[in-house]
Design a protein around this motif. Structure first.
Motif, PDB file in Angstrom:
ATOM      1  N   SER A 188      30.277  45.063  38.079  1.00  7.26           N
ATOM      2  CA  SER A 188      31.876  45.119  38.346  1.00  7.26           C
ATOM      3  C   SER A 188      32.267  45.044  39.583  1.00  7.26           C
ATOM      4  CB  SER A 188      32.423  46.249  37.415  1.00  7.26           C
ATOM      5  OG  SER A 188      32.178  45.942  36.140  1.00  7.26           O
TER       6      SER A 188
ATOM      7  N   TRP B  24      26.426  39.175  31.574  1.00  9.55           N
ATOM      8  CA  TRP B  24      27.473  39.318  32.655  1.00  9.55           C
ATOM      9  C   TRP B  24      27.376  38.021  33.425  1.00  9.55           C
ATOM     10  CZ3 TRP B  24      29.848  43.946  34.021  1.00  9.55           C
ATOM     11  CH2 TRP B  24      29.689  44.876  32.795  1.00  9.55           C
TER      12      TRP B  24
ATOM     13  N   ASN C 112      32.073  41.510  41.148  1.00  6.25           N
ATOM     14  CA  ASN C 112      33.235  40.560  40.546  1.00  6.25           C
ATOM     15  C   ASN C 112      32.562  39.938  39.432  1.00  6.25           C
ATOM     16  OD1 ASN C 112      35.278  41.153  42.097  1.00  6.25           O
ATOM     17  ND2 ASN C 112      34.461  39.727  43.595  1.00  6.25           N
TER      18      ASN C 112
ATOM     19  N   HIS D 232      31.719  40.053  35.134  1.00  3.29           N
ATOM     20  CA  HIS D 232      32.232  40.666  34.064  1.00  3.29           C
ATOM     21  C   HIS D 232      31.316  40.573  32.863  1.00  3.29           C
ATOM     22  CE1 HIS D 232      34.075  36.751  34.346  1.00  3.29           C
ATOM     23  NE2 HIS D 232      34.216  36.839  33.115  1.00  3.29           N
TER      24      HIS D 232
END
Length: 167
Positions: free
Chosen positions: A127, A159, A130, A132
């Motif tokens: 996270s 991710w 950057n 997600h």
């Protein structure tokens, strides 16, 4: 056995596996990947046809393995196994940061990391870089969706990091 070959101009925690390192790669997959038995030399060599094995190490030993490949400008890390024992926690952030910087040099549109299991340390670090969490149906680009659906195994956690904002 010779030590893993260092990738030129790359972070010190990432090493390219070569066919000379079949036994080490097999051990990493067995120890960290939860395999019921070690893969044969033939199975490991077949993996070299589909991906680059990146061995992830702390100061003195390999503590993880990432299989890396490109498909339609999508960088894919699968498998991704990292030993997150107490003694390795200090290196986990550095290894993931180095891996992200390594991938960015190849100018992908997106990078996908498939985690076979989630871990609070990994999700916090991803996270912070950057990344997600995302499902295959959420991808805006058809090519990315198709790459995800072509995968052989169902993974618990995808991710993604977008390197190009037009996706």
């Amino acid at each position: 056995d010779s030590p893993p070959q260092v990738l030129k101009y790359e972070p010190s925690s990432i090493y390219r596996g070569t066919p000379d390192h079949i036994e080490l790669i097999s051990n990493l997959l067995f120890n960290f990947g939860g395999a019921e038995m070690k893969l044969s030399n033939t199975e490991i060599m077949a993996g070299f046809a589909n991906m680059t094995y990146l061995m992830l190490k702390d100061e003195d030993q390999a503590i993880g393995l990432a299989g890396w490949r490109f498909d339609n400008f999508v960088s894919i890390i699968d498998p991704f196994y990292l030993d997150i024992e107490e003694q390795n926690k200090a290196f986990v952030g550095k290894i993931i940061y180095d891996l992200d910087k390594f991938i960015a040099r190849y100018l992908p549109q997106v990078n996908l990391i498939y985690l076979p299991q989630t871990h609070s340390i990994l999700t916090k670090i991803l996270s912070g870089l950057n990344y997600h969490s995302i499902s295959a149906d959420e991808f805006a680009v058809n090519a990315v969706r198709e790459v995800i659906k072509m995968e052989e195994f169902a993974h618990q956690s995808y991710w993604m990091k977008e390197y190009k904002q037009y996706l």
